[in-house]
Scaffold this active site. Sequence first.
Site, PDB file in Angstrom:
ATOM      1  N   ARG A  60       0.823  -1.216   0.000  1.00  0.00           N
ATOM      2  CA  ARG A  60       0.000   0.000   0.000  1.00  0.00           C
ATOM      3  C   ARG A  60       0.854   1.263   0.000  1.00  0.00           C
ATOM      4  O   ARG A  60       0.420   2.320  -0.443  1.00  0.00           O
ATOM      5  CB  ARG A  60      -0.998  -0.032   1.157  1.00  0.00           C
ATOM      6  N   GLU A  97       2.944  -5.991  13.653  1.00  0.00           N
ATOM      7  CA  GLU A  97       1.866  -6.131  14.637  1.00  0.00           C
ATOM      8  C   GLU A  97       1.349  -7.570  14.605  1.00  0.00           C
ATOM      9  O   GLU A  97       0.893  -8.099  15.599  1.00  0.00           O
ATOM     10  CB  GLU A  97       0.737  -5.139  14.317  1.00  0.00           C
TER      11      GLU A  97
HETATM   12  P1  AMP Z   1       4.115  -2.021  12.064  1.00  0.00           P
HETATM   13  O1  AMP Z   1       5.367  -2.604  11.496  1.00  0.00           O
HETATM   14  O2  AMP Z   1       3.668  -2.705  13.309  1.00  0.00           O
HETATM   15  O3  AMP Z   1       4.220  -0.521  12.226  1.00  0.00           O
HETATM   16  O4  AMP Z   1       2.951  -2.309  11.020  1.00  0.00           O
HETATM   17  C1  AMP Z   1       2.797  -1.502   9.887  1.00  0.00           C
HETATM   18  C2  AMP Z   1       2.571  -2.303   8.633  1.00  0.00           C
HETATM   19  O5  AMP Z   1       1.622  -3.347   8.828  1.00  0.00           O
HETATM   20  C3  AMP Z   1       2.028  -1.418   7.547  1.00  0.00           C
HETATM   21  O6  AMP Z   1       2.611  -1.815   6.302  1.00  0.00           O
HETATM   22  C4  AMP Z   1       0.548  -1.662   7.561  1.00  0.00           C
HETATM   23  O7  AMP Z   1       0.032  -1.715   6.265  1.00  0.00           O
HETATM   24  C5  AMP Z   1       0.368  -3.010   8.278  1.00  0.00           C
HETATM   25  N1  AMP Z   1      -0.557  -2.924   9.410  1.00  0.00           N
HETATM   26  C6  AMP Z   1      -0.259  -3.164  10.702  1.00  0.00           C
HETATM   27  N2  AMP Z   1      -1.320  -3.048  11.489  1.00  0.00           N
HETATM   28  C7  AMP Z   1      -2.346  -2.713  10.677  1.00  0.00           C
HETATM   29  C8  AMP Z   1      -3.739  -2.405  10.919  1.00  0.00           C
HETATM   30  N3  AMP Z   1      -4.273  -2.436  12.135  1.00  0.00           N
HETATM   31  N4  AMP Z   1      -4.488  -2.067   9.838  1.00  0.00           N
HETATM   32  C9  AMP Z   1      -3.946  -2.017   8.598  1.00  0.00           C
HETATM   33  N5  AMP Z   1      -2.659  -2.292   8.320  1.00  0.00           N
HETATM   34  C10 AMP Z   1      -1.863  -2.632   9.351  1.00  0.00           C
END
Ligand code: AMP
Length: 172
Positions: A60, A97
């Site tokens: 995205r 996450e």
């Molecule tokens: P993080 O590495 O934990 O900051 O997660 C960010 C990445 O995971 C991004 O590329 C987001 O597209 C995806 N992502 C993580 N959590 C979500 C969520 N609750 N909704 C949508 N995309 C998420």
Amino acid sequence: MVEDLKKAIRDVPDFPKKGILFKDITTLCKDPALFQRMVDILAHRYIGKGIDLVVGIEARGFIIGAALAYKLGAGIVLVRKPGKLPHKTHKASYSLEYGTDTLEIHQDAIEPGQKVIIADDLLATGGTAGAVAGLVNKMHGKIVECAFIVELDDLKGREKLAPAPVFSLIKY
Ligand code: AMP
């Protein structure tokens, strides 16, 4: 103005696994006026700052990154999942996450000193963008800011990205 963007984001509970509330930006991106506004707000922030490259994170982040780069007259660099980029790459592993993964960037994608924006749809724990920031730093790019549409405040991704500045359009 930002409130309209926020309203257009769809919450999908328990995707991709139980307990995750997925913030779905596809419902925002398909609206011509809102998509344009989203890109324009980001671009306005960086016009005149001499940005050389926008680094978009698969997948995205490509949508936001490419539109932003076009508006800024900058180049777009792709950070991709393993095995997708055809030439020599640098790799970084990170925790998400929901799981762990590795990202890659072409070794010749960034020249030392180039001014870079890192772009993705959402900042959660900061693991993903942090890994990308590590790659940009390794290549001696200068991170002007990490830009997101959505930031999940409680997960403190912003702290993980410090000292790189963070901007997000919408916070939860
Ligand atoms: P993080 O590495 O934990 O900051 O997660 C960010 C990445 O995971 C991004 O590329 C987001 O597209 C995806 N992502 C993580 N959590 C979500 C969520 N609750 N909704 C949508 N995309 C998420």
